[in-house]
Design an enzyme around this catalytic site. Sequence first.
Site, PDB file in Angstrom:
ATOM      1  N   ASP A   7       0.865  -1.193   0.000  1.00 38.37           N
ATOM      2  CA  ASP A   7       0.000   0.000   0.000  1.00 38.37           C
ATOM      3  C   ASP A   7       0.896   1.235   0.000  1.00 38.37           C
ATOM      4  OD1 ASP A   7      -2.396   1.544   0.137  1.00 38.37           O
ATOM      5  OD2 ASP A   7      -2.096   1.833   2.281  1.00 38.37           O
ATOM      6  N   TYR A  39      -0.930   8.813  -2.481  1.00 37.83           N
ATOM      7  CA  TYR A  39      -0.843   8.649  -3.935  1.00 37.83           C
ATOM      8  C   TYR A  39      -2.005   9.352  -4.654  1.00 37.83           C
ATOM      9  CZ  TYR A  39       2.545   4.679  -3.817  1.00 37.83           C
ATOM     10  OH  TYR A  39       3.648   3.871  -3.680  1.00 37.83           O
ATOM     11  N   GLY A  40      -3.167   9.286  -4.027  1.00 36.51           N
ATOM     12  CA  GLY A  40      -4.425   9.584  -4.716  1.00 36.51           C
ATOM     13  C   GLY A  40      -4.590  10.974  -5.285  1.00 36.51           C
ATOM     14  N   CYS A  70      -4.341  -1.703  -2.084  1.00 38.84           N
ATOM     15  CA  CYS A  70      -4.482  -0.280  -2.393  1.00 38.84           C
ATOM     16  C   CYS A  70      -5.315  -0.173  -3.676  1.00 38.84           C
ATOM     17  CB  CYS A  70      -3.084   0.302  -2.610  1.00 38.84           C
ATOM     18  SG  CYS A  70      -3.061   1.990  -3.197  1.00 38.84           S
ATOM     19  N   THR A  72      -6.007   2.469  -5.417  1.00 33.66           N
ATOM     20  CA  THR A  72      -5.383   3.372  -6.389  1.00 33.66           C
ATOM     21  C   THR A  72      -4.320   2.624  -7.189  1.00 33.66           C
ATOM     22  OG1 THR A  72      -5.736   5.121  -4.755  1.00 33.66           O
ATOM     23  CG2 THR A  72      -4.289   5.641  -6.599  1.00 33.66           C
ATOM     24  N   CYS A 180     -11.124   2.964  -0.718  1.00 34.34           N
ATOM     25  CA  CYS A 180      -9.710   3.240  -0.451  1.00 34.34           C
ATOM     26  C   CYS A 180      -9.417   2.514   0.848  1.00 34.34           C
ATOM     27  CB  CYS A 180      -9.483   4.746  -0.280  1.00 34.34           C
ATOM     28  SG  CYS A 180      -7.867   5.144   0.433  1.00 34.34           S
ATOM     29  N   THR A 181      -8.301   1.795   0.886  1.00 33.56           N
ATOM     30  CA  THR A 181      -8.059   0.946   2.059  1.00 33.56           C
ATOM     31  C   THR A 181      -7.767   1.746   3.331  1.00 33.56           C
ATOM     32  OG1 THR A 181      -5.760   0.680   1.338  1.00 33.56           O
ATOM     33  CG2 THR A 181      -7.320  -1.064   0.735  1.00 33.56           C
ATOM     34  N   HIS A 182      -7.464   3.015   3.186  1.00 27.43           N
ATOM     35  CA  HIS A 182      -7.295   3.848   4.382  1.00 27.43           C
ATOM     36  C   HIS A 182      -8.643   4.130   5.078  1.00 27.43           C
ATOM     37  CE1 HIS A 182      -3.294   4.723   2.734  1.00 27.43           C
ATOM     38  NE2 HIS A 182      -2.988   5.356   3.862  1.00 27.43           N
TER      39      HIS A 182
HETATM   40  N1  DGL Z   1      -4.843   3.198   0.333  1.00 25.14           N
HETATM   41  C1  DGL Z   1      -4.869   3.578  -1.013  1.00 25.14           C
HETATM   42  C2  DGL Z   1      -6.125   3.202  -1.758  1.00 25.14           C
HETATM   43  O1  DGL Z   1      -6.727   2.212  -1.431  1.00 25.14           O
HETATM   44  C3  DGL Z   1      -4.169   4.845  -1.462  1.00 25.14           C
HETATM   45  C4  DGL Z   1      -4.357   6.090  -0.696  1.00 25.14           C
HETATM   46  C5  DGL Z   1      -3.412   7.195  -1.154  1.00 25.14           C
HETATM   47  O2  DGL Z   1      -2.212   7.009  -1.043  1.00 25.14           O
HETATM   48  O3  DGL Z   1      -3.918   8.213  -1.625  1.00 25.14           O
HETATM   49  O4  DGL Z   1      -6.486   3.815  -2.724  1.00 25.14           O
END
Ligand code: DGL
Length: 255
Positions: A7, A39-40, A70, A72, A180-182
């Site tokens: 991730d 990342y997003g 993740c 993304t 999003c996994t967060h």
């Molecule tokens: N945890 C990620 C997802 O599922 C990415 C979050 C990020 O870095 O913006 O999309």
Amino acid sequence: MKIGVFDSGIGGTTVFKEILKQDINAQFYYFADNKNTPYGIKNKEEVKNYIIKNIEYLVNVGCEIIVIACNTATILCIENLRKKLPNICFIGIEPAIKKAIENDNKKKILVTATTITLKEEKINNLIKNLEITDKVELLPLDRLVIYAEKNSSKIEVKKYLKEKLNKYKFNEYGQIVLGCTHFPIFKEEFKEILPNIKIVDGSKEVVKNLKNKINDMNLKKTNTCTTLILTKEDSEFIDNFNRLLNINIDTALYI
Ligand code: DGL
């Protein structure tokens, strides 16, 4: 058997937690690109380069299966990675829109994810192909990624969520997809704000796919252990990781 979990940061723990609940005897490598998260909201090409480089690291330590925990990264790279590295088994995660429609196709669905994920053609085509354009609203919630990384206070998170969710008429909605996994890190906060809405995410599906692949591949079982790999030294990340998974890793590899 070596299994990588990847991730941009701490979000993959929401998937890894479900994996650890299973009786899988493997050496796990959790890779968090904490130097480059989030990342997003970044440029797609820049993010793709980070992902490819990080996945190559996991391949080089010998991972036979890599879970891209993740959304993304999955949406941006999984097809290319499968082509580029055909000997590695990749398991990805995508916003659970299909699952939500299967649960209930009458009420509206709010799909939340990062900006990159929600802009991708794949998501928008899926919505068109399922003919649910009038049933689905998309909402980027990128700041939750930063809040999760910083282990921000419940008050701050709820304030942001209330601001973002306030414009929707929730009596028309049945479900919210956390794409999003967060985001599932804040499941409690979502529940408190939206007590009558079902929360859906894709982590259980990932576990199911992983177990199937392990059976198919017939890999050698090993004693279970977890190695944490970070791209930036950060003891708070380790604390956060341990707290969310209820484990006790005391070291990480910094690359
Ligand atoms: N945890 C990620 C997802 O599922 C990415 C979050 C990020 O870095 O913006 O999309």
